[in-house]
Design a protein around this motif. Structure first.
Motif, short mmCIF file in Angstrom:
data_model
loop_
_atom_site.label_atom_id
_atom_site.label_comp_id
_atom_site.label_asym_id
_atom_site.label_seq_id
_atom_site.Cartn_x
_atom_site.Cartn_y
_atom_site.Cartn_z
N CYS A 48 -8.12 -78.64 91.78
CA CYS A 48 -8.28 -78.04 93.10
C CYS A 48 -8.63 -79.13 94.11
O CYS A 48 -9.21 -80.16 93.76
CB CYS A 48 -9.39 -77.00 93.03
SG CYS A 48 -9.84 -76.28 94.61
N SER A 50 -10.97 -79.15 96.13
CA SER A 50 -12.40 -79.45 96.25
C SER A 50 -12.88 -80.36 95.12
O SER A 50 -13.89 -81.05 95.28
CB SER A 50 -13.25 -78.18 96.41
OG SER A 50 -12.93 -77.23 95.48
N HIS A 69 -13.56 -76.59 88.21
CA HIS A 69 -14.24 -75.32 88.50
C HIS A 69 -13.33 -74.11 88.50
O HIS A 69 -13.81 -72.99 88.50
CB HIS A 69 -14.97 -75.40 89.85
CG HIS A 69 -14.02 -75.62 90.99
ND1 HIS A 69 -13.55 -76.86 91.31
CD2 HIS A 69 -13.44 -74.77 91.85
CE1 HIS A 69 -12.72 -76.77 92.33
NE2 HIS A 69 -12.63 -75.50 92.68
N CYS A 176 -10.58 -69.61 91.82
CA CYS A 176 -10.85 -70.29 93.10
C CYS A 176 -9.76 -69.98 94.11
O CYS A 176 -10.00 -69.28 95.10
CB CYS A 176 -11.01 -71.79 92.91
SG CYS A 176 -11.20 -72.69 94.46
N ARG A 369 -0.30 -75.73 92.31
CA ARG A 369 -1.38 -75.69 91.33
C ARG A 369 -0.98 -76.43 90.07
O ARG A 369 -0.04 -76.05 89.38
CB ARG A 369 -1.76 -74.24 90.99
CG ARG A 369 -2.98 -73.70 91.75
CD ARG A 369 -4.06 -74.73 91.90
NE ARG A 369 -5.31 -74.24 92.44
CZ ARG A 369 -5.94 -74.74 93.50
NH1 ARG A 369 -5.41 -75.72 94.21
NH2 ARG A 369 -7.12 -74.28 93.88
ZN LIG Z 1 -11.43 -74.80 94.10
#
Ligand SMILES: [Zn+2]
Ligand SMILES: [Zn+2]
Length: 376
Positions: A48, A50, A69, A176, A369
């Protein structure tokens, strides 16, 4: 127990990561679950932005830290007092643990859980301390999950159980990207049937927001990005129009196309120029919602008079203002019936050992992704 895990020891190193290798796959020690905690075998974990923000230093976290995560897995063992999970359960990880007792939790806003935010900032579990270490060196948990690992110990409040017979790599997306993007549309902005929407930034969250806006019945869903491949993908997903934000007059183009802007604009890139565009294309009386996580010192400026004279609203949306226990099962059901085809986000499957190369791929912006499928 000994596990293999992806550890970040210093941030801000140069790209390409295939050469600088900021992430080391190390064998580390994972402690057993304490009261209220669960040991899970990770089956799939997505890369991701983040995570990338922690690696490139724009989201500073205490290091060393075990990253990851957005994940799914299987319960292996439960700690004392855990009654809602048992060995063999399929679970999706949620990156804000919710205590259930603080004021935001009691108000039905678990994304804002206060002890959850503190634990995430400190790199600990919500129960206190860390369960990851090498000898005496403690290793931080990334937002209570640390999923780029063979196993993880997480709070039971970081998990949602799912009964669906779906591939783990599809389930991981819900932890997420999907709840953040779709949640921003339906929970935070509350997009109305027949309305006009624009999404600025087409990563996993932006594409989820796009699909969420289509599912919510927006009549116009505009996609904006700097990457032509992403714009093409957005068209395939059902965007009614696409604009390249590299064009210096992108705001004018969107305002002309829409006759003055959109009712709901979403900024999902986490950078100020994207927020500038999102706010400028929000029409009079409209709402600009941001899910982005820019550097803590980044500042967004706008003409204050427009808030009053044009009755504009700016909203922040963390984890899509989601109630994960409610939203994740609902969105999975919608995916299965074809109403929310978020499984189309899945672009690449890699191994844990390919993680540095995977983050290079993510940084190009060409892929939505990239998922690590863990071995059995
Ligand atoms: Zn994320
Ligand atoms: Zn709470």
């Amino acid at each position: 127990m000994k596990i293999r895990s992806a550890i970040l020891r210093s941030d801000g190193v140069s790209q390409p990561y295939a050469h600088s290798k900021p992430i080391h796959i190390e064998e580390i020690e994972l402690d057993p679950p304490q009261a209220g905690e669960v040991l899970i075998k990770i089956k799939a974990a997505s890369l991701c932005h983040s995570d990338l923000s922690v690696i490139n230093g724009s989201r500073p976290r205490p290091l060393p830290m075990a990253l990851g995560h957005e994940a799914s897995g299987i319960v292996e063992e439960v700690g004392e007092g855990v009654v809602n999970f048992k060995k063999g359960d399929k679970v999706i990880c949620v990156f804000v643990p919710s205590c259930g007792h603080c004021v935001p939790c009691a108000e039905g806003r678990p994304a804002l859980c206060e002890p959850g935010a503190k634990a995430n900032g400190d790199g600990t579990l919500i129960g206190g301390g860390v369960r990851l270490h090498t000898g005496k060196e403690q290793i931080g948990h990334h937002v209570g999950v640390s999923a780029f690992s063979e196993f993880a110990v997480v709070s039971q409040n970081s998990l949602v159980k799912v009964d669906e017979d779906l591939p783990f790599e599809k389930l991981a997306l819900f932890g997420c990207a999907v709840i953040t993007g779709v949640g921003a549309v339906v929970n935070t902005a509350k997009v109305q049937l027949g309305s006009t929407v624009a999404v600025v930034g087409l990563g996993g969250i932006g594409l989820s927001a796009l699909l969420g806006a289509i599912a919510a019945g927006a009549r116009e869903v505009i996609a904006i990005d700097i990457n032509e491949k992403k714009l093409q993908q957005a068209k395939e997903f059902g965007a009614t129009a696409v604009f390249n934000s590299k064009d210096s007059d992108v705001v004018e183009q969107v305002r002309n196309y829409t006759g003055g802007g959109v009712e709901y604009a979403f900024e999902t890139a986490g950078v100020v120029p994207a927020m500038d565009v999102a706010y400028a294309i929000t029409k009079r009386g409209g709402v600009t919602t941001t899910t982005g996580l820019p550097h803590p010192e980044a500042k967004f400026a706008f003409p204050q008079v427009t808030l009053t004279a044009e009755e504009k609203t700016i909203k922040g949306s963390y984890v899509g203002s989601c109630v994960p226990l409610r939203d994740i099962p609902n969105y999975i059901t919608m995916m299965k019936s074809g109403k929310l085809p978020v499984d189309r986000l899945l672009s690449n499957i890699i191994t844990l050992d390919e993680i540095n190369e995977g983050f290079d791929l993510l940084a190009t912006g060409d892929n939505s992704r990239i998922i690590i499928k863990m071995g059995d």
